[in-house]
Write a protein that holds these residues in place. Structure first.
Motif, PDB file in Angstrom:
ATOM      1  N   ASN A 130       0.820  -1.219   0.000  1.00 54.49           N
ATOM      2  CA  ASN A 130       0.000   0.000   0.000  1.00 54.49           C
ATOM      3  C   ASN A 130       0.852   1.267   0.000  1.00 54.49           C
ATOM      4  O   ASN A 130       0.409   2.316  -0.461  1.00 54.49           O
ATOM      5  CB  ASN A 130      -0.956  -0.016   1.187  1.00 54.49           C
ATOM      6  CG  ASN A 130      -2.073  -1.030   0.987  1.00 54.49           C
ATOM      7  OD1 ASN A 130      -2.495  -1.278  -0.150  1.00 54.49           O
ATOM      8  ND2 ASN A 130      -2.537  -1.642   2.060  1.00 54.49           N
TER       9      ASN A 130
ATOM     10  N   LEU B 283      -6.363  -9.826   0.575  1.00 54.73           N
ATOM     11  CA  LEU B 283      -7.117  -8.847  -0.216  1.00 54.73           C
ATOM     12  C   LEU B 283      -8.076  -8.029   0.649  1.00 54.73           C
ATOM     13  O   LEU B 283      -8.669  -7.072   0.186  1.00 54.73           O
ATOM     14  CB  LEU B 283      -7.846  -9.552  -1.364  1.00 54.73           C
ATOM     15  CG  LEU B 283      -6.883 -10.311  -2.298  1.00 54.73           C
ATOM     16  CD1 LEU B 283      -7.661 -11.098  -3.336  1.00 54.73           C
ATOM     17  CD2 LEU B 283      -5.890  -9.371  -2.980  1.00 54.73           C
ATOM     18  N   ASP B 284      -8.190  -8.409   1.937  1.00 54.20           N
ATOM     19  CA  ASP B 284      -8.908  -7.548   2.876  1.00 54.20           C
ATOM     20  C   ASP B 284      -8.053  -6.327   3.220  1.00 54.20           C
ATOM     21  O   ASP B 284      -8.562  -5.305   3.665  1.00 54.20           O
ATOM     22  CB  ASP B 284      -9.216  -8.294   4.189  1.00 54.20           C
ATOM     23  CG  ASP B 284     -10.205  -9.436   3.973  1.00 54.20           C
ATOM     24  OD1 ASP B 284     -10.935  -9.395   2.957  1.00 54.20           O
ATOM     25  OD2 ASP B 284     -10.236 -10.358   4.803  1.00 54.20           O
TER      26      ASP B 284
ATOM     27  N   ARG C  54      -6.821  -3.768  -1.204  1.00 55.88           N
ATOM     28  CA  ARG C  54      -8.053  -3.893  -1.979  1.00 55.88           C
ATOM     29  C   ARG C  54      -7.745  -3.791  -3.472  1.00 55.88           C
ATOM     30  O   ARG C  54      -7.262  -2.770  -3.952  1.00 55.88           O
ATOM     31  CB  ARG C  54      -9.032  -2.798  -1.552  1.00 55.88           C
ATOM     32  CG  ARG C  54     -10.460  -3.199  -1.810  1.00 55.88           C
ATOM     33  CD  ARG C  54     -11.452  -2.182  -1.303  1.00 55.88           C
ATOM     34  NE  ARG C  54     -12.643  -2.253  -2.129  1.00 55.88           N
ATOM     35  CZ  ARG C  54     -13.545  -3.225  -2.050  1.00 55.88           C
ATOM     36  NH1 ARG C  54     -13.381  -4.212  -1.203  1.00 55.88           N
ATOM     37  NH2 ARG C  54     -14.606  -3.212  -2.829  1.00 55.88           N
TER      38      ARG C  54
ATOM     39  N   ALA D 223     -13.472  -6.216  -7.234  1.00 54.23           N
ATOM     40  CA  ALA D 223     -13.193  -6.763  -5.903  1.00 54.23           C
ATOM     41  C   ALA D 223     -14.307  -7.695  -5.414  1.00 54.23           C
ATOM     42  O   ALA D 223     -14.064  -8.587  -4.605  1.00 54.23           O
ATOM     43  CB  ALA D 223     -12.981  -5.617  -4.917  1.00 54.23           C
TER      44      ALA D 223
END
Ligand SMILES: Nc1ncnc2c1ncn2[C@@H]1O[C@H](COP(=O)(O)OP(=O)(O)O)[C@@H](O)[C@H]1O
Ligand SMILES: [Mg+2]
Length: 259
Positions: free
Chosen positions: A187, A206-207, A210, A228
Protein backbone atom coordinates in the motif's frame (compact mmCIF):
# COMPACT_ATOMS: atom_id res chain seq x y z
CA UNK A 1 3.08 2.38 -18.22
CA UNK A 2 1.29 -0.63 -19.56
CA UNK A 3 2.04 -4.34 -19.54
CA UNK A 4 0.06 -6.26 -22.12
CA UNK A 5 0.00 -10.02 -22.04
CA UNK A 6 -1.55 -11.55 -25.13
CA UNK A 7 -2.50 -15.20 -25.57
CA UNK A 8 0.62 -16.25 -23.70
CA UNK A 9 1.41 -19.95 -23.81
CA UNK A 10 4.26 -21.68 -22.03
CA UNK A 11 5.41 -25.16 -21.12
CA UNK A 12 7.87 -26.88 -18.88
CA UNK A 13 9.63 -30.08 -19.96
CA UNK A 14 7.22 -30.32 -22.88
CA UNK A 15 4.19 -30.10 -20.60
CA UNK A 16 1.85 -27.16 -21.45
CA UNK A 17 1.12 -25.06 -18.37
CA UNK A 18 -0.07 -21.71 -19.70
CA UNK A 19 -2.77 -22.17 -22.32
CA UNK A 20 -3.31 -18.63 -23.56
CA UNK A 21 -3.23 -15.87 -20.96
CA UNK A 22 -4.49 -12.41 -21.90
CA UNK A 23 -4.20 -9.60 -19.36
CA UNK A 24 -3.54 -5.87 -19.47
CA UNK A 25 -2.01 -4.13 -16.48
CA UNK A 26 -1.58 -0.38 -16.14
CA UNK A 27 0.34 1.58 -13.55
CA UNK A 28 -2.09 2.96 -11.00
CA UNK A 29 -3.89 -0.38 -10.75
CA UNK A 30 -3.76 -3.28 -8.31
CA UNK A 31 -4.70 -6.65 -9.77
CA UNK A 32 -5.27 -9.85 -7.86
CA UNK A 33 -4.60 -13.19 -9.50
CA UNK A 34 -6.30 -16.05 -7.70
CA UNK A 35 -6.71 -19.71 -8.50
CA UNK A 36 -6.39 -23.24 -7.17
CA UNK A 37 -2.95 -24.76 -6.66
CA UNK A 38 -1.38 -25.94 -9.88
CA UNK A 39 -3.36 -23.59 -12.11
CA UNK A 40 -0.17 -21.90 -13.37
CA UNK A 41 0.04 -18.69 -11.32
CA UNK A 42 3.71 -19.05 -10.42
CA UNK A 43 4.48 -20.14 -13.96
CA UNK A 44 3.00 -16.90 -15.30
CA UNK A 45 5.09 -14.88 -12.82
CA UNK A 46 8.26 -16.76 -13.71
CA UNK A 47 7.69 -16.50 -17.46
CA UNK A 48 7.19 -12.74 -17.18
CA UNK A 49 10.49 -12.46 -15.32
CA UNK A 50 12.31 -14.65 -17.86
CA UNK A 51 13.00 -17.76 -15.79
CA UNK A 52 15.06 -20.06 -18.06
CA UNK A 53 13.23 -23.22 -16.97
CA UNK A 54 10.08 -22.30 -18.93
CA UNK A 55 9.60 -22.29 -22.70
CA UNK A 56 7.28 -19.74 -24.24
CA UNK A 57 5.38 -21.49 -27.02
CA UNK A 58 3.02 -18.72 -28.11
CA UNK A 59 1.71 -15.23 -27.60
CA UNK A 60 3.56 -12.16 -26.46
CA UNK A 61 4.00 -9.66 -23.65
CA UNK A 62 4.71 -5.99 -24.22
CA UNK A 63 5.94 -3.41 -21.78
CA UNK A 64 4.99 -0.01 -23.17
CA UNK A 65 5.09 -1.57 -26.63
CA UNK A 66 8.53 -3.21 -26.22
CA UNK A 67 8.67 -7.01 -26.49
CA UNK A 68 9.24 -8.14 -22.92
CA UNK A 69 9.86 -11.80 -23.70
CA UNK A 70 12.85 -10.92 -25.85
CA UNK A 71 14.60 -9.07 -23.02
CA UNK A 72 17.17 -10.60 -20.69
CA UNK A 73 15.91 -10.92 -17.11
CA UNK A 74 18.16 -8.09 -15.84
CA UNK A 75 16.82 -5.76 -18.52
CA UNK A 76 13.29 -6.57 -17.35
CA UNK A 77 14.31 -5.51 -13.84
CA UNK A 78 15.92 -2.32 -15.10
CA UNK A 79 12.70 -1.46 -16.86
CA UNK A 80 10.86 -1.69 -13.58
CA UNK A 81 9.57 -5.24 -13.31
CA UNK A 82 9.92 -6.95 -9.94
CA UNK A 83 8.98 -10.38 -8.64
CA UNK A 84 8.61 -11.31 -4.99
CA UNK A 85 9.12 -15.06 -5.01
CA UNK A 86 6.76 -17.63 -3.55
CA UNK A 87 9.83 -19.48 -2.25
CA UNK A 88 12.68 -16.97 -1.70
CA UNK A 89 16.11 -18.59 -2.06
CA UNK A 90 18.85 -18.48 0.53
CA UNK A 91 22.10 -16.94 -0.66
CA UNK A 92 24.81 -17.81 1.84
CA UNK A 93 27.85 -15.51 1.59
CA UNK A 94 25.87 -12.50 0.38
CA UNK A 95 24.65 -10.16 3.07
CA UNK A 96 21.29 -8.43 2.91
CA UNK A 97 23.05 -5.05 2.86
CA UNK A 98 25.31 -5.96 -0.04
CA UNK A 99 22.54 -7.62 -2.02
CA UNK A 100 20.13 -4.71 -1.68
CA UNK A 101 22.81 -2.14 -2.53
CA UNK A 102 23.75 -4.03 -5.70
CA UNK A 103 20.10 -4.40 -6.70
CA UNK A 104 19.49 -0.74 -6.09
CA UNK A 105 22.55 0.32 -8.13
CA UNK A 106 21.07 -1.44 -11.13
CA UNK A 107 18.05 0.85 -10.90
CA UNK A 108 20.17 4.05 -10.90
CA UNK A 109 20.65 5.14 -14.53
CA UNK A 110 24.41 5.87 -14.29
CA UNK A 111 25.05 3.25 -11.59
CA UNK A 112 26.28 5.93 -9.19
CA UNK A 113 24.39 5.57 -5.98
CA UNK A 114 24.34 8.24 -3.25
CA UNK A 115 25.34 5.76 -0.57
CA UNK A 116 24.56 7.97 2.41
CA UNK A 117 21.04 8.73 1.22
CA UNK A 118 20.51 5.09 0.26
CA UNK A 119 21.48 3.79 3.71
CA UNK A 120 19.18 6.28 5.38
CA UNK A 121 16.30 5.16 3.14
CA UNK A 122 17.08 1.51 3.73
CA UNK A 123 16.98 2.00 7.49
CA UNK A 124 13.67 3.85 7.22
CA UNK A 125 12.20 1.09 5.06
CA UNK A 126 13.35 -1.54 7.57
CA UNK A 127 11.71 0.36 10.40
CA UNK A 128 8.57 0.64 8.29
CA UNK A 129 8.59 -3.12 7.72
CA UNK A 130 9.27 -3.69 11.42
CA UNK A 131 12.53 -5.48 10.66
CA UNK A 132 15.51 -5.43 13.00
CA UNK A 133 18.47 -3.45 11.58
CA UNK A 134 20.63 -6.47 12.40
CA UNK A 135 19.29 -8.15 9.24
CA UNK A 136 21.57 -5.91 7.16
CA UNK A 137 24.60 -8.00 8.13
CA UNK A 138 22.97 -11.40 7.80
CA UNK A 139 23.27 -13.63 4.76
CA UNK A 140 20.27 -13.27 2.49
CA UNK A 141 17.41 -15.45 3.72
CA UNK A 142 19.78 -17.90 5.42
CA UNK A 143 18.07 -19.17 8.55
CA UNK A 144 15.23 -16.67 8.10
CA UNK A 145 11.80 -17.85 9.19
CA UNK A 146 9.11 -18.08 6.53
CA UNK A 147 7.65 -14.75 7.63
CA UNK A 148 11.07 -13.04 7.68
CA UNK A 149 11.74 -14.20 4.12
CA UNK A 150 8.45 -12.74 2.93
CA UNK A 151 9.13 -9.44 4.68
CA UNK A 152 12.55 -9.44 3.09
CA UNK A 153 10.93 -9.72 -0.35
CA UNK A 154 8.77 -6.69 0.40
CA UNK A 155 11.76 -4.76 1.77
CA UNK A 156 13.51 -5.50 -1.53
CA UNK A 157 10.48 -4.14 -3.34
CA UNK A 158 10.53 -0.93 -1.30
CA UNK A 159 14.26 -0.47 -1.99
CA UNK A 160 13.88 -1.09 -5.72
CA UNK A 161 10.70 0.97 -6.11
CA UNK A 162 9.51 -0.97 -9.20
CA UNK A 163 6.82 0.12 -11.66
CA UNK A 164 5.34 -3.39 -11.90
CA UNK A 165 5.51 -5.72 -8.93
CA UNK A 166 4.39 -9.33 -9.02
CA UNK A 167 3.90 -10.78 -5.54
CA UNK A 168 3.72 -14.55 -5.72
CA UNK A 169 1.80 -15.79 -2.67
CA UNK A 170 3.73 -13.44 -0.43
CA UNK A 171 0.90 -13.95 2.05
CA UNK A 172 1.01 -17.74 2.35
CA UNK A 173 2.16 -19.00 5.72
CA UNK A 174 1.99 -15.55 7.33
CA UNK A 175 0.26 -14.85 10.60
CA UNK A 176 -2.11 -11.89 10.66
CA UNK A 177 0.45 -9.38 11.96
CA UNK A 178 3.05 -10.30 9.33
CA UNK A 179 0.32 -10.23 6.69
CA UNK A 180 -0.62 -6.68 7.67
CA UNK A 181 3.03 -5.57 7.44
CA UNK A 182 3.34 -7.09 3.97
CA UNK A 183 0.13 -5.36 2.91
CA UNK A 184 1.40 -2.09 4.37
CA UNK A 185 4.50 -2.35 2.15
CA UNK A 186 2.37 -2.79 -0.97
CA UNK A 187 0.00 0.00 0.00
CA UNK A 188 2.98 2.32 0.52
CA UNK A 189 3.94 2.02 -3.16
CA UNK A 190 0.38 2.11 -4.38
CA UNK A 191 -0.14 5.13 -6.63
CA UNK A 192 -0.12 6.42 -10.18
CA UNK A 193 3.38 5.08 -10.97
CA UNK A 194 2.93 1.63 -9.55
CA UNK A 195 1.11 -1.53 -10.52
CA UNK A 196 0.94 -4.79 -8.59
CA UNK A 197 -0.19 -8.25 -9.54
CA UNK A 198 -0.96 -9.86 -6.21
CA UNK A 199 -1.01 -13.62 -6.63
CA UNK A 200 -2.82 -15.45 -3.90
CA UNK A 201 -4.70 -18.62 -3.21
CA UNK A 202 -6.67 -17.10 -0.33
CA UNK A 203 -8.75 -13.95 -0.10
CA UNK A 204 -7.27 -12.92 3.27
CA UNK A 205 -4.57 -10.51 2.07
CA UNK A 206 -7.12 -8.85 -0.22
CA UNK A 207 -8.91 -7.55 2.88
CA UNK A 208 -5.80 -5.39 3.38
CA UNK A 209 -4.83 -4.68 -0.22
CA UNK A 210 -8.05 -3.89 -1.98
CA UNK A 211 -7.66 -4.86 -5.65
CA UNK A 212 -9.11 -2.86 -8.53
CA UNK A 213 -9.34 -6.00 -10.66
CA UNK A 214 -9.53 -9.68 -9.85
CA UNK A 215 -8.67 -12.54 -12.19
CA UNK A 216 -9.26 -16.19 -11.52
CA UNK A 217 -6.90 -18.60 -13.16
CA UNK A 218 -7.75 -22.20 -13.79
CA UNK A 219 -5.84 -24.76 -15.83
CA UNK A 220 -3.51 -22.24 -17.42
CA UNK A 221 -6.25 -19.84 -18.48
CA UNK A 222 -8.01 -16.84 -17.01
CA UNK A 223 -11.39 -18.38 -16.27
CA UNK A 224 -13.02 -15.10 -15.30
CA UNK A 225 -12.20 -11.51 -14.34
CA UNK A 226 -14.06 -8.87 -12.38
CA UNK A 227 -13.82 -6.33 -9.61
CA UNK A 228 -13.19 -6.76 -5.90
CA UNK A 229 -16.65 -8.35 -5.50
CA UNK A 230 -15.31 -11.47 -7.22
CA UNK A 231 -13.16 -12.15 -4.15
CA UNK A 232 -16.30 -12.38 -2.06
CA UNK A 233 -18.06 -14.68 -4.51
CA UNK A 234 -15.04 -16.94 -4.49
CA UNK A 235 -14.87 -16.92 -0.72
CA UNK A 236 -18.53 -17.93 -0.47
CA UNK A 237 -18.57 -20.53 -3.19
CA UNK A 238 -15.01 -21.83 -3.30
CA UNK A 239 -12.98 -22.91 -6.28
CA UNK A 240 -15.44 -25.71 -7.05
CA UNK A 241 -17.71 -22.98 -8.33
CA UNK A 242 -15.02 -21.89 -10.78
CA UNK A 243 -14.40 -25.44 -11.86
CA UNK A 244 -18.10 -26.12 -12.40
CA UNK A 245 -18.91 -22.82 -14.08
CA UNK A 246 -15.79 -22.30 -16.12
CA UNK A 247 -14.39 -25.84 -16.13
CA UNK A 248 -12.60 -25.84 -19.41
CA UNK A 249 -12.35 -29.41 -20.71
CA UNK A 250 -11.86 -31.79 -17.79
CA UNK A 251 -9.22 -34.51 -18.10
CA UNK A 252 -9.67 -36.17 -21.43
CA UNK A 253 -10.44 -39.66 -20.24
CA UNK A 254 -12.68 -41.50 -22.63
CA UNK A 255 -15.80 -42.81 -20.90
CA UNK A 256 -15.42 -46.58 -20.45
CA UNK A 257 -18.49 -47.28 -22.58
CA UNK A 258 -17.02 -45.69 -25.70
CA UNK A 259 -13.79 -47.71 -25.65
N1 LIG B 1 9.76 -26.76 -12.25
C1 LIG B 1 8.71 -27.50 -12.58
N2 LIG B 1 8.87 -28.76 -13.02
C2 LIG B 1 7.80 -29.52 -13.37
N3 LIG B 1 6.52 -29.11 -13.32
C3 LIG B 1 6.31 -27.87 -12.89
C4 LIG B 1 7.37 -26.98 -12.50
N4 LIG B 1 6.85 -25.81 -12.13
C5 LIG B 1 5.51 -25.94 -12.27
N5 LIG B 1 5.19 -27.18 -12.73
C6 LIG B 1 3.82 -27.68 -12.96
O1 LIG B 1 3.06 -26.67 -13.58
C7 LIG B 1 1.74 -26.62 -13.06
C8 LIG B 1 1.45 -25.23 -12.57
O2 LIG B 1 2.28 -24.93 -11.45
P1 LIG B 1 2.37 -23.50 -10.81
O3 LIG B 1 2.63 -22.50 -11.86
O4 LIG B 1 3.38 -23.59 -9.70
O5 LIG B 1 0.90 -23.32 -10.23
P2 LIG B 1 0.35 -22.39 -9.04
O6 LIG B 1 1.40 -21.36 -8.74
O7 LIG B 1 -0.92 -21.85 -9.55
O8 LIG B 1 0.12 -23.31 -7.88
C9 LIG B 1 1.67 -27.69 -11.99
O9 LIG B 1 1.08 -28.83 -12.58
C10 LIG B 1 3.12 -27.96 -11.65
O10 LIG B 1 3.31 -29.28 -11.23
MG1 LIG C 1 2.45 -20.85 -7.04
Amino acid sequence: MRLEIEDLKAEIDGKPILNGITLALNTGEIHALMGPNGSGKSTLANVLMGHPRYTVTGGRARLDGAELLEMEPDERSRRGLFLAFQYPTEIPGVTVGKFLKRARELRVPDGKLNVGAYIKELRESMTFMEMDQGFINRYLNEGFSGGEKKRMEILQMLVLDPRFAILDETDSGLDIDALKIVAKGVNKLRGQNFCALVITHYQRILDHIRPDFVHIMYKGRIATSGGAELVKTLEERGYDWVKAKYGIEEDEHEPAASR
